[in-house]
Scaffold this active site. Structure first.
Site, PDB file in Angstrom:
ATOM      1  N   HIS A  18      15.371   7.610  -0.207  1.00 48.81           N
ATOM      2  CA  HIS A  18      16.147   6.330  -0.693  1.00 48.81           C
ATOM      3  C   HIS A  18      16.404   6.501  -2.333  1.00 48.81           C
ATOM      4  CE1 HIS A  18      14.607   3.256   2.725  1.00 48.81           C
ATOM      5  NE2 HIS A  18      15.547   4.101   3.140  1.00 48.81           N
ATOM      6  N   TYR A  27      13.135  -6.308  -1.620  1.00 45.49           N
ATOM      7  CA  TYR A  27      12.165  -7.346  -2.168  1.00 45.49           C
ATOM      8  C   TYR A  27      13.402  -8.688  -2.032  1.00 45.49           C
ATOM      9  CZ  TYR A  27       8.755  -3.783  -3.225  1.00 45.49           C
ATOM     10  OH  TYR A  27       8.050  -2.728  -3.116  1.00 45.49           O
ATOM     11  N   PRO A  74      -0.112  -4.492  -2.910  1.00 47.69           N
ATOM     12  CA  PRO A  74       0.769  -3.528  -2.373  1.00 47.69           C
ATOM     13  C   PRO A  74       2.253  -3.431  -2.716  1.00 47.69           C
ATOM     14  CG  PRO A  74       0.474  -5.524  -0.930  1.00 47.69           C
ATOM     15  CD  PRO A  74      -0.544  -5.681  -2.098  1.00 47.69           C
ATOM     16  N   LYS A 111       1.926   1.512  -4.370  1.00 47.16           N
ATOM     17  CA  LYS A 111       1.605   2.513  -5.313  1.00 47.16           C
ATOM     18  C   LYS A 111       0.183   3.327  -4.627  1.00 47.16           C
ATOM     19  CE  LYS A 111       4.240   3.300  -8.558  1.00 47.16           C
ATOM     20  NZ  LYS A 111       5.073   4.248  -7.890  1.00 47.16           N
ATOM     21  N   TYR A 137       8.628   3.564 -10.327  1.00 46.76           N
ATOM     22  CA  TYR A 137       8.486   3.426  -8.853  1.00 46.76           C
ATOM     23  C   TYR A 137       8.388   4.826  -8.453  1.00 46.76           C
ATOM     24  CZ  TYR A 137      10.107   1.963  -4.398  1.00 46.76           C
ATOM     25  OH  TYR A 137      10.163   1.563  -3.254  1.00 46.76           O
TER      26      TYR A 137
HETATM   27  C1  DHB Z   1       6.200  -1.299   2.193  1.00 47.08           C
HETATM   28  C2  DHB Z   1       4.977  -1.340   1.699  1.00 47.08           C
HETATM   29  C3  DHB Z   1       5.017  -1.887   0.327  1.00 47.08           C
HETATM   30  O1  DHB Z   1       3.860  -2.083  -0.029  1.00 47.08           O
HETATM   31  C4  DHB Z   1       6.156  -2.217  -0.372  1.00 47.08           C
HETATM   32  O2  DHB Z   1       6.013  -2.824  -1.688  1.00 47.08           O
HETATM   33  C5  DHB Z   1       7.303  -1.965   0.241  1.00 47.08           C
HETATM   34  C6  DHB Z   1       7.267  -1.204   1.616  1.00 47.08           C
HETATM   35  C7  DHB Z   1       6.326  -0.574   3.698  1.00 47.08           C
HETATM   36  O3  DHB Z   1       5.354  -0.497   4.211  1.00 47.08           O
HETATM   37  O4  DHB Z   1       7.465   0.177   3.858  1.00 47.08           O
END
Ligand code: DHB
Length: 376
Positions: free
Chosen positions: A53, A181, A273, A277, A364
């Site tokens: 990506h 998001y 999450p 990270k 990121y």
């Molecule tokens: C996923 C997990 C994450 O914590 C995030 O911010 C975006 C995607 C995932 O499991 O694909």
């Protein structure tokens, strides 16, 4: 990384192999993490199967924006489930005749203050065994033995949140080519994927949520409601085959070393999450640790061991700052009239301002750390 430097190492795991291989976790790897796996010769399956990506999509006010960090940096994020990374590591250790010891019970760590650490455990056949070592790497998570062993000797900074992530895995086709998001006045929705026909999606829900109160229909309705956009087709629904609830927490323990016991990954720190990270930080801790231990055996130097905690913590706090930035922008925190307009203004800034977007993208895709080691 230790075995590659000719340093013997044994991995103990509490669970059985089938459990570890199937355990569902996040799946977004920084470019930096992929570079480490590549250097170890462990990225063949990843390159064949992972999704590459450029960044992620951001949606708010019913509009969709692609944040293309690849265009800014030439680097990528890779979607490859954590269970796949772990499977590749298990297979490699097996190949190197140092297989993971699964089902290690009643683990205890002693002697870490005297320089003669010992790890004792009961093996799958019920025999008590003791490993004498020079160093113990506590990679056993927040609820593990290593963190508990030194709990009285570390200080913890912590922030908790009044919400959790309800996560699903579903047989449905992703509507975006990369993760997305969606920030909504009522809270975050995450649209991620594990393949062309498997989605991984999350909803911000109150911390005291009862998973049983969320039927598949209710989850899809809320995902669709929050993610509704004027410039994109609706989310595709499908069979939900995994459902879970994860509380959000930010936590850092210092120091990350007590004597010859070192804490790595979730044993020392937890990130929310948002921004994915957690696994990546564990990999960078492992690099810092392996570099320090490698230096010790190569030349006898101890400075890298002494610097382990500070070196690792610098990157940990950068990741905390990044995760907090994204978390506070994407989640609903308050019922007051300030919450949403403030969040929307910050989100708009990422769309309008190249410098602000680049600053996010840089972290990121992974802050750099040394992965090519020479000891002088
Ligand atoms: C996923 C997990 C994450 O914590 C995030 O911010 C975006 C995607 C995932 O499991 O694909």
């Amino acid at each position: 990384m230790l075995l590659r430097q000719g340093i013997d190492a044994i991995v103990l795991e509490q669970r059985d192999e089938a459990y570890v291989r199937a355990r569902v976790r996040a799946g977004v790897l920084e470019q930096t993490t992929v570079d480490v796996l590549d250097q170890l010769g462990l990225a063949d399956r990843l390159y064949a199967e992972a999704l590459r990506h450029d960044g992620f999509y951001l949606r708010f006010d019913r509009s969709t924006h692609k944040l293309d960090f690849h265009a800014d940096t030439g680097r990528n994020a890779w979607v490859y489930g954590q269970a796949e990374v772990v499977a590749d590591l298990i297979d490699d250790l097996k190949k190197r005749d140092r297989p993971v010891v699964f089902e290690a019970a009643d683990v205890s760590v002693d002697g870490y203050l005297t320089g003669r650490p010992e790890v004792a455990y009961t093996d799958g056949e019920g025999r008590r065994r003791v490993i004498e070592a020079d160093f113990v790497a506590g990679c056993d998570g927040f609820h593990g033995v290593c963190r508990a062993t030194v709990a009285d000797r570390i200080a913890t900074a912590e922030r908790s949140y009044p919400f959790a992530w309800l996560g699903i895995l579903a047989h449905s086709t992703p509507v975006t080519a990369e993760g997305m998001y969606t920030a909504h006045p009522d809270g975050l929705a995450v649209h991620s994927m594990r393949g062309p026909h498997i989605t991984r999606q999350y909803l911000q829900v109150p911390a005291d949520t009862d998973l049983d109160a969320w039927s598949d229909e209710r989850i899809w309705a809320e995902l669709r409601r929050r993610s509704a956009a004027d410039d994109w087709p609706e989310l595709e629904t499908g069979e939900v085959f995994e459902k879970s609830l994860a509380p959000l927490r930010s936590l850092v323990s210092e120091p990350m070393r007590v004597g010859s016991l070192f804490l790595l990954g979730d044993a020392a720190h937890i990130v929310p999450p948002t921004g994915a990270k957690g696994l990546n930080l564990a990999v960078s801790d492992a690099c810092v640790f392996s570099h320090a231990v490698g230096g010790f055996y190569a030349t006898g130097r101890k400075d890298l061991l002494d610097a382990y905690s500070d070196t690792a913590l610098d990157r940990v706090w950068q990741a905390q700052a990044f995760s907090w930035n994204l978390t506070s922008m994407l989640h609903r925190f308050d019922d007051d009239g300030f919450d949403w307009p403030l969040r929307r203004a910050r989100l708009q800034r990422l769309v309008d301002c190249d410098d602000d977007r680049r600053a996010i993208g840089h972290v990121y895709l992974g802050l750099p750390f040394p992965t090519a080691w020479r000891y002088e």
